[in-house]
Design an enzyme around this catalytic site. Structure first.
Site, PDB file in Angstrom:
ATOM      1  N   TYR A  56      58.017 -16.520 -31.000  1.00  0.00           N
ATOM      2  CA  TYR A  56      57.599 -15.381 -31.811  1.00  0.00           C
ATOM      3  C   TYR A  56      56.170 -15.021 -31.418  1.00  0.00           C
ATOM      4  O   TYR A  56      55.243 -15.788 -31.640  1.00  0.00           O
ATOM      5  CB  TYR A  56      57.629 -15.704 -33.301  1.00  0.00           C
ATOM      6  CG  TYR A  56      58.995 -15.950 -33.903  1.00  0.00           C
ATOM      7  CD1 TYR A  56      60.164 -15.570 -33.259  1.00  0.00           C
ATOM      8  CD2 TYR A  56      59.112 -16.567 -35.147  1.00  0.00           C
ATOM      9  CE1 TYR A  56      61.408 -15.803 -33.824  1.00  0.00           C
ATOM     10  CE2 TYR A  56      60.356 -16.802 -35.728  1.00  0.00           C
ATOM     11  CZ  TYR A  56      61.491 -16.422 -35.060  1.00  0.00           C
ATOM     12  OH  TYR A  56      62.723 -16.657 -35.635  1.00  0.00           O
ATOM     13  N   PHE A 210      68.682 -12.224 -40.973  1.00  0.00           N
ATOM     14  CA  PHE A 210      68.931 -10.815 -41.306  1.00  0.00           C
ATOM     15  C   PHE A 210      69.627 -10.704 -42.666  1.00  0.00           C
ATOM     16  O   PHE A 210      70.668 -10.054 -42.793  1.00  0.00           O
ATOM     17  CB  PHE A 210      69.750 -10.113 -40.219  1.00  0.00           C
ATOM     18  CG  PHE A 210      69.085 -10.007 -38.885  1.00  0.00           C
ATOM     19  CD1 PHE A 210      67.694 -10.007 -38.774  1.00  0.00           C
ATOM     20  CD2 PHE A 210      69.832  -9.903 -37.722  1.00  0.00           C
ATOM     21  CE1 PHE A 210      67.079  -9.899 -37.535  1.00  0.00           C
ATOM     22  CE2 PHE A 210      69.225  -9.790 -36.467  1.00  0.00           C
ATOM     23  CZ  PHE A 210      67.842  -9.792 -36.384  1.00  0.00           C
ATOM     24  N   PRO A 211      69.080 -11.330 -43.716  1.00  0.00           N
ATOM     25  CA  PRO A 211      69.753 -11.345 -45.022  1.00  0.00           C
ATOM     26  C   PRO A 211      69.841  -9.979 -45.684  1.00  0.00           C
ATOM     27  O   PRO A 211      70.616  -9.809 -46.628  1.00  0.00           O
ATOM     28  CB  PRO A 211      68.899 -12.305 -45.842  1.00  0.00           C
ATOM     29  CG  PRO A 211      67.534 -12.207 -45.233  1.00  0.00           C
ATOM     30  CD  PRO A 211      67.792 -12.053 -43.755  1.00  0.00           C
ATOM     31  N   LEU A 212      69.046  -9.022 -45.188  1.00  0.00           N
ATOM     32  CA  LEU A 212      69.110  -7.661 -45.724  1.00  0.00           C
ATOM     33  C   LEU A 212      69.529  -6.655 -44.650  1.00  0.00           C
ATOM     34  O   LEU A 212      69.394  -5.449 -44.825  1.00  0.00           O
ATOM     35  CB  LEU A 212      67.758  -7.260 -46.319  1.00  0.00           C
ATOM     36  CG  LEU A 212      67.323  -8.086 -47.534  1.00  0.00           C
ATOM     37  CD1 LEU A 212      65.907  -7.734 -47.948  1.00  0.00           C
ATOM     38  CD2 LEU A 212      68.290  -7.902 -48.695  1.00  0.00           C
ATOM     39  N   GLY A 213      70.061  -7.157 -43.525  1.00  0.00           N
ATOM     40  CA  GLY A 213      70.414  -6.286 -42.413  1.00  0.00           C
ATOM     41  C   GLY A 213      69.238  -6.088 -41.481  1.00  0.00           C
ATOM     42  O   GLY A 213      68.165  -6.662 -41.674  1.00  0.00           O
ATOM     43  N   PHE A 216      68.074  -3.971 -35.639  1.00  0.00           N
ATOM     44  CA  PHE A 216      68.451  -4.671 -34.411  1.00  0.00           C
ATOM     45  C   PHE A 216      69.982  -4.679 -34.290  1.00  0.00           C
ATOM     46  O   PHE A 216      70.690  -5.111 -35.191  1.00  0.00           O
ATOM     47  CB  PHE A 216      67.920  -6.101 -34.475  1.00  0.00           C
ATOM     48  CG  PHE A 216      68.274  -6.960 -33.299  1.00  0.00           C
ATOM     49  CD1 PHE A 216      67.644  -6.775 -32.088  1.00  0.00           C
ATOM     50  CD2 PHE A 216      69.223  -7.961 -33.424  1.00  0.00           C
ATOM     51  CE1 PHE A 216      67.954  -7.589 -31.007  1.00  0.00           C
ATOM     52  CE2 PHE A 216      69.540  -8.774 -32.344  1.00  0.00           C
ATOM     53  CZ  PHE A 216      68.905  -8.582 -31.135  1.00  0.00           C
TER      54      PHE A 216
END
Length: 293
Positions: A56, A210-213, A216
């Site tokens: 990262y 990506f718990p909320l989308g 990407f």
């Protein structure tokens, strides 16, 4: 009204942690001072599960964590991910060979200025979205696990996690002792329900990314969904809180690592550890499985 969540804490390997941790990836796009403030405030709010990776930034995020939080509190569990590297052209590429996994663990230890990582997640590269392995980067899972077991035996890592894996791969890895699994999963994208079920049955933490989308690979946005928005409004919470709270209510194995660069969003996210959706909201959001974007 929402109800107070009865189980604000969950298991990450042998450790009890707040069910809402912090994913640090977004901090590579924050100003250093803002990033330090967010990290310190997260710990003040009770976050004790911090997810990062040396790729990262690359390296920037771990440097920020060290600046903000070193020396680390004994209750803080730092989790990192290996299996990829960022090349000078800022292109993320697979780094799946056992020697590369070891090198990545060592790089995380140096950057974070620590001699121990609570968990290291092996990010497999077998399927989209994201990087996929080709050529000599196609490496068998058992040889990778053997290297991580050796690192665990040396005391450099406490637990072994998996990321981006199938049910068959999880079952193959079980003899190694798996602390957690990180797969893509949220209200609208539930392709890995079978992996979640296996984690719950095996006592393994399920840590959806990506718990909320995400924009990407065009992964649908949970917070744009009208059903989520309507129930959040009815309950007096944000759509993001509703989407995250559904994940916690859906399975007791779930731990969350939402990321943010914003202090207000951070406070909202951490509050989800003690929010439970009512039956009406849970049922309506349950029914969204497979809903088109």
């Amino acid at each position: 009204m929402t109800t107070k969540h009865a189980y604000a804490y969950g298991k990450l390997g042998d450790h009890d942690v707040l069910r809402v941790g912090f994913g640090a990836m977004q901090l590579e796009h924050a100003g250093p001072a803002d990033a330090v403030r967010v990290l310190r405030r997260a710990v003040e709010l009770g976050v004790d599960h911090l997810d990062t990776a040396q790729f990262y930034g690359p390296g920037t995020v771990n440097d920020l964590i060290r600046t903000a939080l070193h020396p680390y509190a004994g209750t803080l569990r730092i989790v990192t991910k290996v299996g990829a590297v960022t090349h000078p052209a800022e292109r993320l590429a697979a780094a799946q060979k056992p020697a590369e996994l070891r090198a990545s663990v060592e790089a995380n230890l140096r950057a974070l200025d620590t001699d121990h990582l609570a968990v290291v997640n092996l990010r497999r590269a077998d399927m989209p979205p994201g990087i996929t392995a080709t050529g000599d980067q196609v490496v068998d899972l058992d040889s990778q696990l053997a290297e991580l077991i050796a690192l665990r035996d040396e005391g450099k890592i406490g637990g072994i996690g998996l990321s981006h894996v199938s049910l068959a791969q999880l079952r193959q890895a079980l003899p190694a002792g798996i602390a957690c699994v990180q797969n893509l999963y949220n209200v609208l994208t539930r392709d890995h329900e079978d992996v979640l079920t296996e984690c719950a049955e095996q006592g393994i933490a399920w840590v959806p990314y990506f718990p909320l989308g995400s924009a990407f690979d065009r992964i649908p946005s949970v917070t744009d969904n009208p059903v989520v928005i309507a129930h959040a409004r009815r309950l007096g919470i944000t759509a993001a809180q509703a989407g995250l709270a559904w994940l916690l209510g859906h399975s007791p194995a779930t731990l969350l690592i939402p990321g943010t660069r914003d202090l207000a969003h951070l406070t909202d996210n951490v509050a989800v550890a003690r929010i439970g959706l009512d039956h009406e909201a849970m049922t309506a959001i349950d029914a969204l499985a497979g809903t088109p974007a």
